[in-house]
Design an enzyme around this catalytic site. Structure first.
Site, PDB file in Angstrom:
ATOM      1  N   GLY A  46       0.581  -2.095  -9.954  1.00 27.70           N
ATOM      2  CA  GLY A  46       0.268  -3.302 -10.704  1.00 27.70           C
ATOM      3  C   GLY A  46      -0.958  -3.111 -11.581  1.00 27.70           C
ATOM      4  O   GLY A  46      -0.993  -3.554 -12.736  1.00 27.70           O
ATOM      5  N   GLY A  80       5.260  -2.933  -6.416  1.00 32.14           N
ATOM      6  CA  GLY A  80       6.174  -2.734  -5.299  1.00 32.14           C
ATOM      7  C   GLY A  80       5.618  -3.175  -3.951  1.00 32.14           C
ATOM      8  O   GLY A  80       6.288  -3.860  -3.184  1.00 32.14           O
ATOM      9  N   HIS A  81       4.377  -2.779  -3.674  1.00 31.76           N
ATOM     10  CA  HIS A  81       3.897  -2.957  -2.296  1.00 31.76           C
ATOM     11  C   HIS A  81       3.593  -4.405  -1.930  1.00 31.76           C
ATOM     12  O   HIS A  81       3.292  -4.710  -0.786  1.00 31.76           O
ATOM     13  CB  HIS A  81       2.708  -2.029  -2.001  1.00 31.76           C
ATOM     14  CG  HIS A  81       1.400  -2.436  -2.588  1.00 31.76           C
ATOM     15  ND1 HIS A  81       0.432  -3.065  -1.840  1.00 31.76           N
ATOM     16  CD2 HIS A  81       0.880  -2.299  -3.827  1.00 31.76           C
ATOM     17  CE1 HIS A  81      -0.641  -3.281  -2.598  1.00 31.76           C
ATOM     18  NE2 HIS A  81      -0.390  -2.826  -3.810  1.00 31.76           N
ATOM     19  N   THR A  84       6.363  12.291 -14.574  1.00 32.46           N
ATOM     20  CA  THR A  84       7.646  12.407 -13.886  1.00 32.46           C
ATOM     21  C   THR A  84       7.888  11.174 -13.020  1.00 32.46           C
ATOM     22  O   THR A  84       6.985  10.717 -12.318  1.00 32.46           O
ATOM     23  CB  THR A  84       7.660  13.688 -13.026  1.00 32.46           C
ATOM     24  OG1 THR A  84       7.441  14.797 -13.902  1.00 32.46           O
ATOM     25  CG2 THR A  84       8.974  13.861 -12.293  1.00 32.46           C
ATOM     26  N   CYS A 135      -9.893  -6.758  -2.272  1.00 29.88           N
ATOM     27  CA  CYS A 135     -10.731  -5.988  -3.181  1.00 29.88           C
ATOM     28  C   CYS A 135     -12.199  -6.343  -3.044  1.00 29.88           C
ATOM     29  O   CYS A 135     -13.064  -5.546  -3.359  1.00 29.88           O
ATOM     30  CB  CYS A 135     -10.302  -6.233  -4.607  1.00 29.88           C
ATOM     31  SG  CYS A 135      -8.537  -6.098  -4.785  1.00 29.88           S
TER      32      CYS A 135
END
Ligand SMILES: *Cc1c(COP(=O)(O)O)cnc(C)c1O
Length: 407
Positions: A71, A200-201, A237, A327
């Protein structure tokens, strides 16, 4: 000891279905999708399927989805890439004072390069004034960046209305949709968003994979230089297993959205109402109307106590929650979100966030409601701010937890 995880806004467990879908892409189908031989061809299709699954969740075209590493990378790319591409048009960016650091610190970095940034204030409920947003737009404004939902309070911002304002003034609109995606409908077309970022997480896929919606025709400068992956937009990649996992997580989130919303919201509401009813001097941080918050997030301040100390008490009972955001923990500064909302400094220090997920159960909520009042009471007795008659001596464990020398 039972373990209770209520820190899903910090990260989530990978869903078993997601892991299972990913596994073949480590050893058997390990090819580089950019290779022309059989090994590469085997994985190309998997990436395109995942792209469709992400596009479905966001209601965009698969060609408008770019895979990237997280993100934070998406927010950096959207903002810096726009600033660079549109620097001849103007140097003004509008964002809010409650964004995730991935947006805030990117904007702060751009200020050093000569960009001007307006950080919109929020009210005591953590909400924006859209008239103020519109009034901040000048002919130099090149970007509006407003998060879809806030990670600390769960507040949902009126993204469709902001999209209308951005459209009216022909200003590009980016939204950090990391917390909203998968929990509430995120329709980038309907909201007239030009760029949106997911991670995703936060939705049951692994750490280290994210995606960005970039509206067709949006001019943006490359951020990552190198190979020609992602139609020349993002070199590197492909993280094939991560991409496959993100696709499945998006698909599951979409299929289960109504069911999960109801289930998680019911648990969160029970926790919220239970805490407000059983503990005195508790303040809800965020919008009082639960419809305007994510279904899973509850942020409350227990007056007189340190959120960090409460987390240590929690930890002894196996409960994982958070104070401020992941954070900011580790620093003694209260969260910038609480600060922006004008939360009193003592209350800001006691802010505690529960962020639930579909793995939580009613028994877990009951357990917290049963344990919490005594923990808060005990911590208040230890607090120099709490007006009490007879101080109770601390136990050795408690001394250790508040870093006091033991008598
Ligand atoms: C977690 C989070 C991010 C960062 O995502 P990463 O994948 O961890 O880099 C950005 N914005 C919000 C609102 C978040 O909650």
């Amino acid at each position: 000891m039972n373990k209770i995880y209520m820190d899903n806004n910090a990260t989530t467990a990978v869903k078993p279905e997601v892991l299972e879908a990913m596994l073949p892409y480590f050893c058997e189908q390990f090819g580089n999708p950019s290779s022309v031989h059989w090994a590469g061809r085997m994985v190309g299709g998997a990436i395109e399927k995942a792209r469709e699954q992400v596009a479905e969740l966001l209601n965009c075209s698969p060609a408008e989805v770019i895979f990237l590493s997280c993100g934070s990378e998406g927010d950096n790319y959207a903002i810096k890439g726009t600033a660079d591409a549109l620097k001849d048009k103007g140097n003004h960016i509008i964002t809010t004072s409650v964004e995730h650091p991935a947006v805030l610190e990117t904007c702060e970095a751009l200020e050093k390069d000569g960009f001007e940034v307006t950080y919109l204030k929020v009210d005591h409920d953590g909400m924006l004034d859209l008239a103020e947003l519109e009034a901040a737009i000048t002919d130099k404004t090149i970007l509006i960046s407003v998060m879809w939902a806030n990670n600390e309070t769960g507040n949902i911002f009126p993204i469709e209305e902001i999209g209308q304002i951005a459209k009216k003034h022909k200003v590009r609109f980016h939204t950090d949709a990391v917390q909203a995606a998968g929990k509430i409908p995120v329709d980038v077309r309907k909201a007239n968003v030009d760029m949106a970022v997911i991670s995703g997480h936060k939705i049951g896929a692994p750490k280290g994979i994210g995606a960005m919606y970039l509206r067709r025709g949006t001019k943006i400068s490359r951020f990552m230089h190198g190979g020609h992956q992602e139609r020349n937009r993002r070199a590197g990649t492909h993280n094939v297993p991560g991409i496959v996992g993100l696709g499945v997580a998006c698909d599951m989130a979409l299929q289960n959205m109504d069911k999960d919303y109801k289930y998680v919201r019911n648990l969160r509401d029970k926790l919220e109402q239970g805490i407000l009813a059983s503990i005195a001097e508790v303040k809800l941080n965020g919008h009082p109307d639960a419809d305007l918050r994510l279904p899973n997030t509850l942020n409350v301040s227990f007056n007189y106590i340190e959120g960090e100390s409460l987390l240590l008490f929690f930890d002894m009972k196996g409960i994982a929650a958070s104070s401020g955001s992941a954070c900011t923990s580790g620093s003694l500064e209260p969260s910038h979100v609480m600060g922006a909302m004008g939360v009193d400094i003592v209350l800001a220090h006691s802010s505690t966030r529960f962020s639930l997920g579909s793995d939580n159960t009613e028994e877990e909520v009951d357990f917290i409601l049963q344990e919490l009042p005594q923990m808060v009471q005990r911590l208040r007795e230890m607090s120099p701010l709490y007006n009490r008659e007879e101080p109770t001596p601390l136990s050795c464990d408690e001394c250790r937890m508040v870093n006091k020398a033991c008598a």
